[in-house]
Design an enzyme around this catalytic site. Structure first.
Site, short mmCIF file in Angstrom:
data_model
loop_
_atom_site.label_atom_id
_atom_site.label_comp_id
_atom_site.label_asym_id
_atom_site.label_seq_id
_atom_site.Cartn_x
_atom_site.Cartn_y
_atom_site.Cartn_z
N GLU A 343 99.49 59.91 38.41
CA GLU A 343 98.13 59.36 38.44
C GLU A 343 97.67 58.71 37.13
OE1 GLU A 343 96.21 62.17 41.90
OE2 GLU A 343 95.89 62.80 39.84
N TRP A 409 105.36 65.41 45.72
CA TRP A 409 104.08 65.96 46.17
C TRP A 409 103.35 65.03 47.14
CZ3 TRP A 409 99.03 64.12 45.21
CH2 TRP A 409 98.93 63.04 44.32
N TYR A 434 100.10 72.65 49.37
CA TYR A 434 98.94 72.65 48.48
C TYR A 434 97.99 73.78 48.90
CZ TYR A 434 99.81 68.66 45.46
OH TYR A 434 100.32 67.84 44.48
#
EC number: 3.2.1.52
Length: 773
Positions: A343, A409, A434
């Site tokens: 990110e 992920w 998660y």
């Protein structure tokens, strides 16, 4: 007569002793999680007593035996002795068997002897943990237990894990958890034969590890302004110099203690030091390692986009990170060093003269290749220390470093791509792994980070994707659960989010796939709950929670309501309206059909009594049900609800705004007209809405009701105003407009939106039903 009495007593004693050794155990008595690879139950049992011995040959075997010895010390006050020579009977023997793979073990129990064979410490430890689960659940008590026989069945087990990497990630950055909780978590991982604890030590909101060469990382980066009373994504940006009081960090001595403790439980601790993004806490301490070099504060909550990232053009950045990782690697013996890599918003890289110079010098075409350069350079350094770099699947972008391992992920795509290139992967898709997601109906759960991942869904997870080749599958090290802590401020809530989902994951990662099924797993899970009770774990009971699936016939307006929870064998019963759930409950067999306003109350029953949470819901057949709705302002295509009938279809939305029952407007008001078809006496209109300020959903600030008989000329009937309030919770509310009873054919409802969030983004207005009464 005296002789006869003594004779009878003697016979009784002999009979009782014989019966003890002939106790019949069944497979239902064996409730092991994870399920062993091979298990054979035999006749008879082994009984522990104060004279039971551990026969050991080395210090590692002593460490493994201490797990069980300490339990017996607590519950029975026995000091079980460790010896090198085996007595004639009543002992547990540890036998080195180098033919077994690492972590594998063999367990053989008969009336007189228990034997554990393994080739390494972990194998012996897992053998001991299996014995622990074979014992009565009271072995987990933290007080003395009387009047119990500490007995396990005669059994032969040959066991080994399916995957090498069986992990859990704790995010201690967003909310800091003290060392003692980390140590407890290590114990619980070992209990379930998990072997990896991934510590997320660095993120924008906090730096959690002492680095002696750079003390400001903890002096500044470990602390933030306390805004815990506000929604995570609704917290203001603190001013420079504003007092920071929330946070904490682990000293290097703390880390040494955690790592040493983990080693004694067969757990590898993998440190994660984020780069190049998720490092605002580091930039706040040392702004010279960013592109802009401007002072910033540690964010108190959500931050997006993440633009304050390390400068990839300065050699000083890499010197800093190498210094940090050198100290980290001195503390953590882990083969794997996690560098994050996810990110990164590279806005500043595009204009930074140092980054642009680096791109030109290295012949890099874009900032994605610059990130690849960044990760490859760190990978070379980590490899030079004999370690392996692991990162989130974004490290694939621009080209993957040669020796890197990928943690996938964003679904399984990253794992597929990396394994195809010959890289090892750890599967950790948000869909199944998660644990910051909800695990039960949102209306009944504490605040979580969106998503819905019940324990049954975790149990369906498989790290090996069906489309993988045999060669790709060899690169799958295993899987991992991630517990991101934005919405997890306490250790109690952390336990709630981890357990019992980790129980399911432990079996997925350990046990052979062909031998597993959800219906066979659930009885063992329920038995595990008893052990968690004794261990004092605040596990979620969400799997018992009843939820509804509702369908409405648009022609007849008949509602069909199905009741279910995660256990297929649950005894679910219900009543309608004012009937008593205690003595009038009806066993649920098929969907309940409703044709008028009805309240359903339902619960799981045990021994003919309701247990756990009672679910209650009213389906209101109001005067606008099924009537035509005209939208004067159109809802967003992202949230269409049930379409044109959504506002008058009786079905209400839940706290899960993705449930398909909500219509939403962004930066705009809602304005609709309902056609009641004939003049109808009404005196109240309610507008159902939700407040969830994290993702920018706000209650209306004003609700106005206007009435008309011709559909053209409307007159205000009533209005309510509500000032904007900061709210850290997710709420549902009906905004009720009462007015003098009157006849109308058309009802216009206007709900005013906040329009803009406090941070300047577009605000959402969500509505699920307009009730006309």
């Amino acid at each position: 007569m005296k002789f006869t009495y003594k004779y009878i007593v003697l016979i009784l004693v002999i009979t009782i002793f014989s019966c003890k050794k002939d106790r019949v155990f069944t497979m239902e008595d064996i409730q092991l999680i994870p399920k062993p690879a091979e298990l054979n139950l035999e006749k008879g049992s082994f009984e522990f007593d104060k004279n039971t011995k551990f026969v050991i040959n080395n210090d590692e075997q002593i460490q493994a035996s201490e797990i069980l010895a300490s339990k017996f010390k607590t519950v029975a006050n026995w000091d079980l002795e460790a010896v090198k020579e085996a007595p004639s009977s009543n002992y547990i023997q540890f036998i080195l068997n180098n033919n077994l793979e690492k972590e594998a073990y063999k367990l053989n129990v008969n009336n007189d002897v228990i034997k554990i064979e393994a080739s390494n410490f972990s194998g012996f430890l897992y053998g001991v943990e299996t014995i622990r689960q074979l014992l009565p659940a009271e072995i987990e008590s933290d007080t003395t237990v009387d009047n119990i026989t500490w007995e396990i069945p005669n059994i032969t087990i040959t066991d080994a894990p399916r995957f090498k990497w069986r992990g859990l990630m704790l995010d201690v950055s967003r909310h800091f958890f003290e060392k003692e909780y980390v140590l407890k978590t290590i114990d619980r991982l070992a209990y379930l034969k998990m072997n990896t604890l991934h510590l997320h030590l660095v993120d924008d909101q906090g730096w959690r590890i002492e680095i002696k060469k750079y003390p400001k990382l903890t002096e500044v980066g470990a602390w933030r302004v306390d805004q815990e009373n506000k929604p995570w994504d609704g917290r203001y940006t603190p001013k420079l110099g504003e007092k920071a009081t929330y946070g904490g960090f682990y000293t290097q001595e703390d880390i040494k203690e955690i790592v040493a403790y983990a080693k004694r439980r067969g757990i590898n601790v993998v440190p994660e030091i984020e780069m190049p993004a998720h490092v605002t806490s580091a930039i706040a301490a040392y702004p010279e390692f960013s592109c802009l070099e401007k002072p910033v504060t540690v964010p108190s909550g959500g931050l997006w986009p993440i633009t304050d990232i390390y400068c990839a053009g300065k050699d000083s950045t890499f010197e800093f990170l190498q210094d940090v990782l050198t100290e980290v690697m001195d503390l953590f013996p882990s083969k794997y060093i996690h560098v994050g890599g996810d990110e990164a918003t590279k806005t500043n890289w595009k204009t930074c003269k140092d980054c642009q110079k680096r791109m030109k010098t290295e012949g890099l075409h874009d900032v994605e290749e610059l990130q690849s350069y960044f990760i490859k350079r760190m990978e070379r350094f980590i490899s030079s220390k004999g370690r392996v770099l692991i990162g989130w699947d974004e490290i694939l972008e621009g080209g993957l470093a040669p020796g890197a391992t990928v943690m996938s992920w964003r679904g399984v795509k990253g794992g597929l791509e990396a394994s195809e290139q010959g890289h090892d992967v750890v599967m950790s898709p948000g869909t199944h792994c998660y644990f910051d997601h909800y695990q039960g109906p949102m209306d009944t759960e504490p605040l979580a980070w969106g998503g819905f991942t019940p324990i049954s869904k975790v149990y369906k997870f498989d790290p090996v994707v069906e489309t993988m080749t045999e060669e790709q599958a060899k690169h799958v090290l295993g899987g991992q659960a991630n517990v991101w802590a934005e919405h997890i401020p306490t250790t109690s809530q952390s336990e709630y989010m981890i357990f019992p989902r980790l129980t399911a994951l432990s079996e997925v990662l350990w046990s052979p796939k062909k031998d597993r099924s959800w219906n066979e797993f659930t009885p063992r899970l329920k038995e595990m709950f008893k052990r968690y009770d004794f261990q004092g774990i605040n596990y979620a009971k969400s799997a018992y929670t009843i939820s509804t699936e509702t369908q409405v016939n648009d022609t007849t307006n008949v509602i069909s309501v199905s009741l279910k929870n995660e256990f297929s064998d649950s005894d679910i019963r219900y009543v309608l309206n004012n009937a008593s759930l205690d003595n009038e409950a009806i066993p649920y067999k098929e969907p309940i059909e409703l044709k008028e306003t009805t309240t359903i109350k339902t619960s799981v029953f045990k021994d003919d009594k309701p247990i756990g949470r009672v679910f209650e819901k009213t389906f209101n057949y109001h005067k606008a049900v099924g009537k035509k709705v005209t939208y004067l302002s159109k809802y967003s295509n992202s949230y269409k609800g049930a379409g044109a009938n959504n506002m008058t279809n009786i079905i209400r939305g839940s706290k899960n705004f993705h449930d398909g029952q909500w219509q939403a407007w962004i930066g705009n008001d809602m304005e609709v007209v309902i056609d009641l078809e004939i003049p109808t006496e009404i005196s109240k209109v309610s507008v159902g809405s939700t407040d969830n300020q994290g993702p920018g959903i706000y209650y209306p600030t004003k609700v106005e009701v206007l009435l008309s008989n011709d559909g053209k000329n409307f007159k205000r009937a009533g209005v309510i105003n509500r000032a904007l309030k900061v709210n850290p919770n997710i709420e549902l509310k009906d905004f009720i407009v009462n007015f003098k009873s009157q006849k109308a054919t058309f009802v216009k409802v206007i709900a005013k939106s906040v329009k803009k969030t406090p941070n300047g983004g577009g605000a959402w207005l969500f509505v699920d039903e307009i009730v006309v009464e």
